[in-house]
Design a protein around this motif. Structure first.
Motif, mmCIF file in Angstrom:
data_model
loop_
_atom_site.group_PDB
_atom_site.id
_atom_site.type_symbol
_atom_site.label_atom_id
_atom_site.label_comp_id
_atom_site.label_asym_id
_atom_site.label_seq_id
_atom_site.Cartn_x
_atom_site.Cartn_y
_atom_site.Cartn_z
ATOM 1 N N GLU A 172 -7.790 -1.840 -9.967
ATOM 2 C CA GLU A 172 -7.180 -1.583 -8.657
ATOM 3 C C GLU A 172 -7.244 -0.091 -8.302
ATOM 4 O O GLU A 172 -7.517 0.264 -7.148
ATOM 5 N N ILE A 173 -7.014 0.754 -9.298
ATOM 6 C CA ILE A 173 -7.071 2.203 -9.033
ATOM 7 C C ILE A 173 -8.497 2.586 -8.631
ATOM 8 O O ILE A 173 -8.712 3.334 -7.681
ATOM 9 N N GLU A 174 -9.474 2.001 -9.334
ATOM 10 C CA GLU A 174 -10.871 2.323 -9.005
ATOM 11 C C GLU A 174 -11.229 1.853 -7.594
ATOM 12 O O GLU A 174 -11.941 2.535 -6.864
ATOM 13 N N LEU A 175 -10.708 0.678 -7.219
ATOM 14 C CA LEU A 175 -10.978 0.177 -5.861
ATOM 15 C C LEU A 175 -10.380 1.125 -4.809
ATOM 16 O O LEU A 175 -11.003 1.391 -3.777
ATOM 17 N N LEU A 176 -9.177 1.616 -5.087
ATOM 18 C CA LEU A 176 -8.548 2.553 -4.137
ATOM 19 C C LEU A 176 -9.359 3.837 -4.042
ATOM 20 O O LEU A 176 -9.582 4.374 -2.960
ATOM 21 N N GLU A 177 -9.788 4.313 -5.215
ATOM 22 C CA GLU A 177 -10.548 5.575 -5.220
ATOM 23 C C GLU A 177 -11.877 5.425 -4.498
ATOM 24 O O GLU A 177 -12.360 6.349 -3.865
ATOM 25 N N ALA A 178 -12.450 4.210 -4.585
ATOM 26 C CA ALA A 178 -13.759 3.975 -3.959
ATOM 27 C C ALA A 178 -13.609 3.724 -2.466
ATOM 28 O O ALA A 178 -14.600 3.675 -1.746
ATOM 29 N N HIS A 179 -12.374 3.557 -1.997
ATOM 30 C CA HIS A 179 -12.161 3.197 -0.592
ATOM 31 C C HIS A 179 -12.413 4.418 0.295
ATOM 32 O O HIS A 179 -11.589 5.319 0.360
ATOM 33 N N VAL A 186 4.260 -2.204 -1.272
ATOM 34 C CA VAL A 186 4.304 -0.744 -1.151
ATOM 35 C C VAL A 186 3.618 -0.175 -2.386
ATOM 36 O O VAL A 186 3.904 -0.606 -3.500
ATOM 37 N N MET A 187 2.713 0.769 -2.176
ATOM 38 C CA MET A 187 2.087 1.456 -3.304
ATOM 39 C C MET A 187 2.786 2.786 -3.462
ATOM 40 O O MET A 187 3.026 3.494 -2.476
ATOM 41 N N LEU A 188 3.149 3.095 -4.706
ATOM 42 C CA LEU A 188 3.807 4.379 -4.979
ATOM 43 C C LEU A 188 2.913 5.173 -5.922
ATOM 44 O O LEU A 188 2.325 4.604 -6.845
ATOM 45 N N THR A 189 2.828 6.452 -5.676
ATOM 46 C CA THR A 189 1.984 7.286 -6.536
ATOM 47 C C THR A 189 2.463 8.726 -6.501
ATOM 48 O O THR A 189 3.295 9.092 -5.664
ATOM 49 N N ASP A 190 1.930 9.536 -7.405
ATOM 50 C CA ASP A 190 2.137 10.986 -7.335
ATOM 51 C C ASP A 190 0.782 11.669 -7.112
ATOM 52 O O ASP A 190 0.661 12.868 -7.259
ATOM 53 N N ASP A 191 -0.219 10.877 -6.758
ATOM 54 C CA ASP A 191 -1.561 11.392 -6.487
ATOM 55 C C ASP A 191 -1.670 11.700 -4.988
ATOM 56 O O ASP A 191 -2.030 10.843 -4.180
ATOM 57 N N GLY A 192 -1.320 12.942 -4.659
ATOM 58 C CA GLY A 192 -1.267 13.346 -3.250
ATOM 59 C C GLY A 192 -2.616 13.246 -2.549
ATOM 60 O O GLY A 192 -2.685 12.841 -1.390
ATOM 61 N N ASP A 193 -3.689 13.592 -3.263
ATOM 62 C CA ASP A 193 -5.015 13.570 -2.622
ATOM 63 C C ASP A 193 -5.405 12.156 -2.232
ATOM 64 O O ASP A 193 -5.874 11.906 -1.127
ATOM 65 N N LEU A 194 -5.198 11.223 -3.172
ATOM 66 C CA LEU A 194 -5.567 9.832 -2.883
ATOM 67 C C LEU A 194 -4.713 9.297 -1.715
ATOM 68 O O LEU A 194 -5.237 8.687 -0.781
ATOM 69 N N ALA A 195 -3.419 9.552 -1.768
ATOM 70 C CA ALA A 195 -2.524 9.059 -0.714
ATOM 71 C C ALA A 195 -2.938 9.634 0.637
ATOM 72 O O ALA A 195 -3.017 8.917 1.640
ATOM 73 N N HIS A 196 -3.241 10.910 0.639
ATOM 74 C CA HIS A 196 -3.635 11.570 1.874
ATOM 75 C C HIS A 196 -4.875 10.899 2.468
ATOM 76 O O HIS A 196 -4.949 10.614 3.655
ATOM 77 N N ARG A 197 -5.812 10.611 1.580
ATOM 78 C CA ARG A 197 -7.060 9.974 2.019
ATOM 79 C C ARG A 197 -6.790 8.579 2.583
ATOM 80 O O ARG A 197 -7.286 8.197 3.625
ATOM 81 N N LEU A 198 -5.968 7.803 1.840
ATOM 82 C CA LEU A 198 -5.727 6.420 2.264
ATOM 83 C C LEU A 198 -4.924 6.350 3.557
ATOM 84 O O LEU A 198 -5.017 5.388 4.304
ATOM 85 N N LEU A 199 -4.120 7.379 3.794
ATOM 86 C CA LEU A 199 -3.273 7.342 4.992
ATOM 87 C C LEU A 199 -3.937 8.022 6.192
ATOM 88 O O LEU A 199 -3.448 7.896 7.313
ATOM 89 N N SER A 200 -5.026 8.728 5.943
ATOM 90 C CA SER A 200 -5.633 9.442 7.063
ATOM 91 C C SER A 200 -6.226 8.442 8.055
ATOM 92 O O SER A 200 -6.880 7.470 7.664
ATOM 93 N N PRO A 201 -5.989 8.664 9.349
ATOM 94 C CA PRO A 201 -6.485 7.727 10.375
ATOM 95 C C PRO A 201 -8.001 7.543 10.281
ATOM 96 O O PRO A 201 -8.523 6.485 10.630
ATOM 97 N N LYS A 202 -8.692 8.558 9.795
ATOM 98 C CA LYS A 202 -10.158 8.507 9.653
ATOM 99 C C LYS A 202 -10.618 7.338 8.791
ATOM 100 O O LYS A 202 -11.675 6.784 8.979
ATOM 101 N N HIS A 203 -9.806 7.008 7.802
ATOM 102 C CA HIS A 203 -10.248 6.039 6.808
ATOM 103 C C HIS A 203 -10.020 4.579 7.178
ATOM 104 O O HIS A 203 -10.550 3.693 6.531
ATOM 105 N N HIS A 204 -9.200 4.346 8.208
ATOM 106 C CA HIS A 204 -9.024 2.983 8.737
ATOM 107 C C HIS A 204 -8.700 1.964 7.652
ATOM 108 O O HIS A 204 -9.309 0.896 7.602
ATOM 109 N N VAL A 205 -7.819 2.309 6.752
ATOM 110 C CA VAL A 205 -7.439 1.371 5.697
ATOM 111 C C VAL A 205 -6.712 0.186 6.348
ATOM 112 O O VAL A 205 -5.789 0.364 7.136
ATOM 113 N N LYS A 206 -7.166 -1.038 6.014
ATOM 114 C CA LYS A 206 -6.578 -2.229 6.648
ATOM 115 C C LYS A 206 -5.275 -2.607 5.968
ATOM 116 O O LYS A 206 -5.179 -2.564 4.734
#
Ligand code: URA
Length: 235
Positions: A227-234, A110-130
């Motif tokens: 790891e943070i940079e990889l998430l941001e680049a995703h 489980v990844m925990l954060t307070d970065d709402g923008d990043l979380a929103h992006r990673l969870l959006s169906p558009k982004h197809h995060v595996k």
């Protein structure tokens, strides 16, 4: 912000460690040693060095946790322990939340954060995060069932799942499943659609992050800069 809070939020030192380091001249602000760790700094402007290492300021906090059984991935729960309850008090004060949910009895990453923008992006169906899960099922899965589940299973409410990938071990009752979405109880419901049942489920990857096997159940660590940079680049 107090320097000990800054160092704790950045995952560098606990408040006790900061006090000790300050007394020993191990904390510099703009090149000058501070005697006490309660000194206030401007994290955006001041340059902080802790035991010879320059500490970069990050506005947000990112944590990787190995969720144990029976804990809910929510910020609050009237009955059960939450993933937030597993963090030390100082981190519980930040507005951290789990980036995506695992069921109470699902274990793992489980990844925990307070970065709402990043979380929103990673969870959006558009982004197809595996997301990859290790699973065990009650009954062996047949080739036909695997290809049905991989192509898109129809769940009990009529929803057709997006294509997934499954690899099975020799017993045909355990393996890995990779999803690009996260519908409620998705894997359990997928297995139910072929009259089977999940008996064990553990998330092992989330996008570019992998479960850190050195973390025991319920343990956590800060994400590394890479790891943070990889998430941001995703994207
Ligand atoms: N699918 C499930 O059924 N449960 C989870 O926790 C995650 C995916």
């Amino acid at each position: 912000m107090r320097i000990d809070k800054f160092l704790s939020n950045m995952g560098i030192a606990t408040r006790t460690e900061s006090s000790k380091a300050a007394r020993q001249g191990g904390i510099l602000v703009n090149g000058v040693a501070v005697k006490k760790a309660d000194v206030h700094i401007d994290p955006e402007k001041d340059v902080v060095t802790y035991l010879g290492r320059k500490i970069e300021y990050r506005k947000y906090t990112y944590i990787l946790m190995n969720k144990p059984d029976g804990v809910v991935s929510a910020t609050e729960d009237g009955r059960d322990k939450t993933v937030i309850d597993l963090l030390p008090e100082e981190l519980q004060k930040l507005n951290l939340f789990p980036c995506g949910r695992l069921d109470k009895h699902t274990l793992g990453l489980v990844m925990l954060t307070d970065d709402g923008d990043l979380a929103h992006r990673l969870l959006s169906p558009k982004h197809h995060v595996k997301k990859k899960y290790y699973f065990e099922s009650k009954f062996p899965l047949t080739e036909d069932e695997i290809s049905y589940l991989e192509k898109g299973a129809t769940l009990e409410d009529g929803y057709v799942t997006k294509p997934s990938q499954i690899s099975l071990f020799d017993d045909k009752k355990s393996g890995y499943i990779t999803l690009v979405e996260g519908k409620y109880h998705q894997i359990k419901r997928m297995l139910e659609s072929v009259n089977n049942k999940i008996t064990y489920l553990e998330r092992v990857t989330f996008g570019p992050l992998s479960l850190d096997t050195s973390l025991g159940r319920g343990e956590w660590r800060f994400l590394s800069k890479e790891e943070i940079e990889l998430l941001e680049a995703h994207k």
